[in-house]
Write an enzyme that holds these catalytic residues in place. Structure first.
Site, PDB file in Angstrom:
ATOM      1  N   LYS A   9      12.936  -2.973   8.924  1.00 49.55           N
ATOM      2  CA  LYS A   9      13.509  -4.289   9.239  1.00 49.55           C
ATOM      3  C   LYS A   9      13.525  -4.984   7.837  1.00 49.55           C
ATOM      4  CE  LYS A   9      13.087  -8.154  10.297  1.00 49.55           C
ATOM      5  NZ  LYS A   9      14.115  -9.022   9.434  1.00 49.55           N
ATOM      6  N   GLY A  50       5.981 -10.299   2.649  1.00 45.60           N
ATOM      7  CA  GLY A  50       6.717 -11.652   2.968  1.00 45.60           C
ATOM      8  C   GLY A  50       5.638 -12.764   2.980  1.00 45.60           C
ATOM      9  N   THR A  87       2.718 -15.795   3.286  1.00 50.22           N
ATOM     10  CA  THR A  87       1.345 -15.622   3.992  1.00 50.22           C
ATOM     11  C   THR A  87       1.398 -16.105   5.513  1.00 50.22           C
ATOM     12  OG1 THR A  87       0.382 -15.804   1.881  1.00 50.22           O
ATOM     13  CG2 THR A  87      -0.856 -16.606   3.820  1.00 50.22           C
ATOM     14  N   THR A 130       3.724 -15.656   7.903  1.00 50.75           N
ATOM     15  CA  THR A 130       4.384 -14.569   8.576  1.00 50.75           C
ATOM     16  C   THR A 130       3.219 -13.367   8.669  1.00 50.75           C
ATOM     17  OG1 THR A 130       6.547 -15.205   7.772  1.00 50.75           O
ATOM     18  CG2 THR A 130       6.217 -13.437   8.906  1.00 50.75           C
ATOM     19  N   GLU A 162       1.416  -7.432   1.839  1.00 47.89           N
ATOM     20  CA  GLU A 162       1.804  -8.119   0.449  1.00 47.89           C
ATOM     21  C   GLU A 162       2.446  -9.464   0.741  1.00 47.89           C
ATOM     22  OE1 GLU A 162       1.005  -6.306  -2.101  1.00 47.89           O
ATOM     23  OE2 GLU A 162       1.130  -4.173  -1.172  1.00 47.89           O
ATOM     24  N   CYS A 166       6.974 -12.978  -5.710  1.00 51.60           N
ATOM     25  CA  CYS A 166       5.736 -13.412  -5.558  1.00 51.60           C
ATOM     26  C   CYS A 166       4.738 -13.451  -6.795  1.00 51.60           C
ATOM     27  CB  CYS A 166       5.199 -12.489  -4.453  1.00 51.60           C
ATOM     28  SG  CYS A 166       5.247 -10.642  -4.813  1.00 51.60           S
TER      29      CYS A 166
HETATM   30  O1  TXE Z   1       9.572 -15.388   4.685  1.00 55.99           O
HETATM   31  P1  TXE Z   1       9.024 -14.267   5.787  1.00 55.99           P
HETATM   32  P2  TXE Z   1      10.589 -16.437   4.391  1.00 55.99           P
HETATM   33  C1  TXE Z   1       7.014 -16.630   0.823  1.00 55.99           C
HETATM   34  C2  TXE Z   1       7.623 -17.830   0.122  1.00 55.99           C
HETATM   35  C3  TXE Z   1       8.696 -18.140   1.039  1.00 55.99           C
HETATM   36  C4  TXE Z   1       7.883 -17.983   2.366  1.00 55.99           C
HETATM   37  C5  TXE Z   1       8.692 -18.024   3.565  1.00 55.99           C
HETATM   38  O2  TXE Z   1       6.764 -18.766  -0.271  1.00 55.99           O
HETATM   39  O3  TXE Z   1       9.176 -19.642   0.662  1.00 55.99           O
HETATM   40  O4  TXE Z   1       7.173 -16.952   2.125  1.00 55.99           O
HETATM   41  O5  TXE Z   1       9.829 -17.145   3.389  1.00 55.99           O
HETATM   42  C6  TXE Z   1      10.262 -11.091   8.768  1.00 55.99           C
HETATM   43  N1  TXE Z   1       7.070 -10.767  12.657  1.00 55.99           N
HETATM   44  N2  TXE Z   1       7.864 -15.505   0.587  1.00 55.99           N
HETATM   45  O6  TXE Z   1      10.449 -17.253   5.941  1.00 55.99           O
HETATM   46  O7  TXE Z   1       9.392 -14.952   7.405  1.00 55.99           O
HETATM   47  C7  TXE Z   1      11.684 -11.562   8.290  1.00 55.99           C
HETATM   48  O8  TXE Z   1      12.719 -11.416   9.149  1.00 55.99           O
HETATM   49  C8  TXE Z   1       7.459  -9.839  11.946  1.00 55.99           C
HETATM   50  C9  TXE Z   1       6.980 -14.553  -0.680  1.00 55.99           C
HETATM   51  O9  TXE Z   1      11.747 -16.002   4.395  1.00 55.99           O
HETATM   52  O10 TXE Z   1       7.663 -13.988   5.639  1.00 55.99           O
HETATM   53  C10 TXE Z   1      11.803 -10.861   6.892  1.00 55.99           C
HETATM   54  O11 TXE Z   1      12.127  -9.482   7.167  1.00 55.99           O
HETATM   55  N3  TXE Z   1       8.331  -9.921  10.947  1.00 55.99           N
HETATM   56  C11 TXE Z   1       7.449 -13.255  -0.511  1.00 55.99           C
HETATM   57  C12 TXE Z   1      10.199 -10.703   6.426  1.00 55.99           C
HETATM   58  O12 TXE Z   1       9.472 -10.940   7.412  1.00 55.99           O
HETATM   59  C13 TXE Z   1       8.811 -11.339  10.513  1.00 55.99           C
HETATM   60  C14 TXE Z   1       8.820 -12.827  -0.005  1.00 55.99           C
HETATM   61  C15 TXE Z   1       9.694 -11.715   5.484  1.00 55.99           C
HETATM   62  O13 TXE Z   1      10.212 -13.251   5.898  1.00 55.99           O
HETATM   63  C16 TXE Z   1       8.330 -12.456  11.325  1.00 55.99           C
HETATM   64  C17 TXE Z   1       9.572 -13.910   0.808  1.00 55.99           C
HETATM   65  C18 TXE Z   1       7.543 -12.012  12.324  1.00 55.99           C
HETATM   66  N4  TXE Z   1       7.117 -13.209  13.251  1.00 55.99           N
HETATM   67  C19 TXE Z   1       8.776 -14.838   0.921  1.00 55.99           C
HETATM   68  N5  TXE Z   1       8.769 -13.325  11.146  1.00 55.99           N
HETATM   69  C20 TXE Z   1       6.953 -12.136  -1.330  1.00 55.99           C
HETATM   70  N6  TXE Z   1       5.503 -12.074  -1.027  1.00 55.99           N
HETATM   71  O14 TXE Z   1       7.216 -11.508  -2.049  1.00 55.99           O
HETATM   72  C21 TXE Z   1       9.526 -13.236   9.962  1.00 55.99           C
HETATM   73  N7  TXE Z   1       9.551 -11.958   9.717  1.00 55.99           N
END
Ligand code: TXE
Length: 481
Positions: free
Chosen positions: A173, A226, A228, A230, A248, A282
């Site tokens: 996904k 993604g 932290t 989430t 990660e 990240c």
């Molecule tokens: O990421 P999400 P977001 C950090 C960064 C950013 C913050 C939020 O600080 O500002 O996270 O970003 C899926 N169950 N990083 O909200 O939500 C979502 O659809 C399962 C760090 O955009 O973490 C996407 O495919 N999946 C980072 C993925 O998770 C879920 C990179 C990441 O989205 C879900 C991105 C759920 N409940 C953001 N909710 C890094 N480590 O590189 C969302 N998703």
């Protein structure tokens, strides 16, 4: 207008809901297409297809799996320009960066794991003259792979390649914000001859499609990259089902410059580690710590280099800094700049939306590269992941102080240390609480090394044989002699 469908069992299918999410180009603010708004039913169909394909894929000889993965890598290479273009349009990143980092890394991911499986070994333990133990590593079944928007193809392939190389089938996904390269990759896996059902891609929001995957009883393994927060939700849903989980997550990475560093190199690389991909990586070094005796000189040079960065149309090959992913995210990052002011910080450069952007991108989500000084390490801006082109600079007196500053957050993903003193480098590297420490460099990635975070930056390690271990289960066979 591109309409992105799900890829299930080797076919492109509309979502069960019949609904689509708009896909916005962050550089223009314009809608460039739409992607499937999938939910549990779509995920379930993909899991069924993957489980069916697993029966024969797990028995496909490693050499054949390897050949097919190499073919995918070749096809990504053949479609290099198009993929770089899509990645740039979808995520607002400079096309030069997509060409330099995103697409080459996607190719490397497939080649690396395609060949790694040909070199895998398993252990044998001989129990005196009583028994012979050997270890079999077997794929688990359907791997659930959830990836973010900042490095869409890079991180998606970092999960798909080892998962299927090891003999699993997968349901991936991608982020709903950047569906385009995942969609192209689906077609390329088909063209490469990967059997239907081995790779399935379901698009949609995290709250529905993502959660359906993390709580699906027939998905024994989740690899997530993604935020932290989430990550905690993923863990909460996967935990009661005893899934294998690799997380990660975010980072608030220190970048420590000692007085004896090669300042020219430290400045040039710190510009990259602060602002590459608009700071939306990240691994970005968002907290710069500089030894007091060279603080002024370093900051002077660093500000000079920051001002030279070209911000503008990501499609322009000379652009260094593109657009942030969404307008809400831009506002969130601006909110941190405002908070820094309230917390007593000084904005040395940047901090506002750029003026005089080319007309095509005048409505895009841009923010000038921003450098902030004068904040205490405990301030929120020094503690929370901003995920934008924003870096703080702080002077320090001694290695001990630098280490204490570095370790003062709840994150522990990566760090950079700049010094020419070998002993100091090793000592500081050992003391920093992070999964990776780069010495006199940043983002130099050997795909064999363990990669992951400490503290709230994640759980588990991927990379090299660590990935193949994660995507397989060890079984001990004990034969009495
Ligand atoms: O990421 P999400 P977001 C950090 C960064 C950013 C913050 C939020 O600080 O500002 O996270 O970003 C899926 N169950 N990083 O909200 O939500 C979502 O659809 C399962 C760090 O955009 O973490 C996407 O495919 N999946 C980072 C993925 O998770 C879920 C990179 C990441 O989205 C879900 C991105 C759920 N409940 C953001 N909710 C890094 N480590 O590189 C969302 N998703």
């Amino acid at each position: 207008m591109k309409r992105v469908l799900n890829f299930i069992d080797g076919q492109f299918r509309p979502p069960c809901s019949g609904r689509y999410l708009p896909n916005v180009n962050p550089a223009t603010g314009g809608v460039i297409g739409e992607s499937a708004e999938s939910g549990p039913e779509d995920v379930d169909a993909a899991v069924v297809a993957a489980a069916r394909a697993f029966d024969s894929w797990r028995r496909t000889p490693a050499e054949e799996r390897s050949r097919l993965l190499i073919r995918v890598a070749d096809l990504i290479e053949e479609n290099f320009d198009e993929l770089a273009q899509l990645e740039s349009e979808d995520g607002g990143k400079p096309i030069a960066l997509a060409r330099r980092i995103d697409v080459p890394r996607a190719i490397r991911n497939f080649r690396f794991f395609a060949t790694a499986i040909l070199h895998a070994e398993t252990a044998c333990h001989i129990t005196d003259d009583r028994a012979l133990n050997y270890t079999i590593r077997q794929p688990l079944g359907v791997a659930g792979l959830i990836s973010p928007w900042n490095l869409p193809l890079y991180l998606l392939t970092w999960k798909i390649a080892p998962a299927i190389a090891a003999g699993n089938c997968c349901v991936a996904k991608p982020s709903e914000l950047t569906p385009l390269t995942a969609d192209r990759l689906a077609a390329l896996t088909l063209e490469a001859g990967i059997p239907p059902g081995v790779v399935n891609i379901v698009h949609g929001p995290g709250g529905s499609a993502g959660r359906a995957l993390t709580s699906h009883p027939k998905v024994p393994l989740i690899s997530f990259t993604g935020g932290t927060k989430t990550g905690a939700d993923v863990m909460a849903r996967a935990g009661p089902l005893f899934k294998k989980v690799s997380l990660e997550l975010g980072g608030k990475n220190p970048n420590i410059v000692f007085a004896d560093a090669d300042l020219e190199q430290a400045v040039a690389t710190s510009i990259q580690s602060s602002f590459a991909n608009q700071g939306e990586i990240c691994l970005c070094g968002s907290r710069l710590f500089v030894e007091k005796t060279v603080y002024e000189e370093f900051v002077d040079r660093f500000l000079g280099a920051t001002k030279k960065l070209r911000i503008g149309d990501p499609q322009d090959a000379t652009t260094d800094v593109g657009a942030l992913i969404t307008e809400p995210h831009l506002r969130k990052v601006e909110g941190y700049v405002e908070l820094a002011r309230e917390e007593g910080g000084t904005i040395l450069v940047g901090g506002k939306r750029p003026e005089n952007l080319p007309e095509r991108v005048a409505d895009g989500y841009f923010l000038e590269p921003t450098v902030i000084a004068g904040l205490d390490c405990q301030r929120r801006v020094m503690q929370e992941e901003v995920f934008g082109p924003v870096v703080t600079v702080t002077p320090f007196d001694s290695p001990e102080e630098a280490i204490a500053y570095a370790n003062s957050t709840r994150y522990g993903l990566s760090a950079s240390v700049w010094t020419q003193d070998l002993q100091k480098a090793h000592r500081v590297a050992a003391a920093i609480e992070s999964g990776t420490v780069w010495v006199n460099t940043w983002l130099l990635r050997d795909l064999r090394v363990p990669f992951g975070g400490m503290k709230e930056s994640g759980l588990g390690r991927e990379g090299g044989f660590e990935s193949l271990d994660f995507f397989t289960e060890a079984k001990n066979v004990c034969v009495k002699l």
